[in-house]
Motif scaffolding. Sequence first.
Motif, short mmCIF file in Angstrom:
data_model
loop_
_atom_site.label_atom_id
_atom_site.label_comp_id
_atom_site.label_asym_id
_atom_site.label_seq_id
_atom_site.Cartn_x
_atom_site.Cartn_y
_atom_site.Cartn_z
N LEU A 9 4.01 -4.80 6.81
CA LEU A 9 3.46 -4.45 5.39
C LEU A 9 2.51 -6.08 4.72
O LEU A 9 3.78 -7.64 5.26
CB LEU A 9 4.24 -4.35 3.84
N GLN A 11 1.33 -9.69 2.98
CA GLN A 11 0.36 -9.52 1.42
C GLN A 11 -0.24 -10.52 1.65
O GLN A 11 0.31 -11.93 1.47
CB GLN A 11 2.21 -10.17 0.63
N TYR A 39 -2.26 -3.43 4.51
CA TYR A 39 -2.87 -4.90 3.82
C TYR A 39 -3.20 -4.30 1.85
O TYR A 39 -3.20 -2.60 1.74
CB TYR A 39 -4.17 -4.62 4.09
N PRO A 40 -3.12 -4.98 1.20
CA PRO A 40 -3.53 -4.49 -0.59
C PRO A 40 -4.88 -4.39 -0.55
O PRO A 40 -5.93 -4.04 0.12
CB PRO A 40 -3.42 -6.05 -1.37
N ILE A 172 -1.03 1.18 -2.52
CA ILE A 172 -1.83 0.04 -1.82
C ILE A 172 -2.69 -0.29 -3.15
O ILE A 172 -3.04 -0.33 -4.20
CB ILE A 172 -3.27 -0.20 -1.02
N ALA A 199 6.39 2.36 -0.58
CA ALA A 199 5.52 1.14 0.30
C ALA A 199 4.30 0.40 -1.08
O ALA A 199 3.93 1.18 -0.82
CB ALA A 199 4.99 0.91 1.50
N VAL A 201 2.27 -2.29 -2.14
CA VAL A 201 1.97 -3.82 -1.11
C VAL A 201 0.15 -3.79 -2.22
O VAL A 201 -0.59 -3.81 -2.09
CB VAL A 201 0.70 -3.10 0.42
N THR A 212 5.58 -7.87 -3.45
CA THR A 212 5.31 -6.58 -2.42
C THR A 212 7.06 -5.98 -2.15
O THR A 212 7.69 -6.12 -1.64
CB THR A 212 4.68 -6.72 -1.21
N THR A 232 3.77 -12.12 5.35
CA THR A 232 3.64 -10.93 6.40
C THR A 232 5.28 -9.89 6.42
O THR A 232 6.23 -10.15 7.05
CB THR A 232 3.28 -11.21 7.34
#
Length: 311
Positions: A9, A11, A39-40, A172, A199, A201, A212, A232
């Motif tokens: 993930l 950030q 990624y976001p 996301i 998850a 992110v 995150t 990360t």
Amino acid sequence: MSRHLRLTLVQAAAESFADFAEGLRRRMKSPNAGQLVVYPELHLCSLGLGEMSDEEFTARYAEPLDGPRGRALGDLARELGIWLIPGTVLELTDDGRVFNTAVVYAPDGRLVASYRKIFTWRPYEPVDVGSEFVVFDMPGTGRVGLSICYDAWYPEVTRHLAWMGAELVVNIVQTPTAGRAQEIPVNQANAIVNQIWVASVNGAAPTAVGKTLLVDPEGNIRVATSGSEDATILSVVDFDHVPAARKFGTSGDSWPWDHFQDGDSPLELPLYNGRIDPATWRPAISPETPEPLRPAAPAVFRRPAAAKEDA
């Protein structure tokens, strides 16, 4: 055979494609290298966002999914041999509409899934609204569902993805506001009530406030960033935790997908002009789920007599 996924993930603040590609290559040479990298939201489409009109924003970033940006993303996934979710992009359709769309590339560079955000952040998000829920399969691992930022606030989205067989939902995000504090328990709740991994992110400062996190099927935060720093984070997702939680119960005592029993009448849902039909309530099962953890048909759970007396 166990089903584990190395999940990375990222950030990070919004960046150009060149910086993104360089940074991704660097991350994949480090201990943070994963099989699926996320990624976001709007990671590649946010630079200068606050300085542009809506028209300038779409003119600068909107392009078809099979355009130059899409081909470059596929090439990058193939080069590194990874599953890649590079955040979301502005998708321009043939009829001129623009969507905030999450895209997924396989290790061979193919675009294997795309999801158009349903619950856009109105009135601030100048894009069209999607209408379809999207999941995709990772062979040998499991099924993954896609949601984007504000979608998490609407439990119907995550519930549908879980019902479609998603064992991990990737949410996301690009949240720059204090509302991120509420998004954390919202994502935990979505994981708990659907017995899935989630998850979420978010971007880093200055474009977002971070935080995150990865939540397991019983609601435990497995890994999280402390704030808005560039970070990360790597974690290992055990997809078999999903069927195990559903078979043995969340914390050993809750089976939300097994509430209905043989002979129960459908439950009318006036809010949706629809119903819950006990015959179709159960979620789909990922083809990767091992036989010992698959529920037996008709998969009706009845609480032990002692438990009923204590209730």
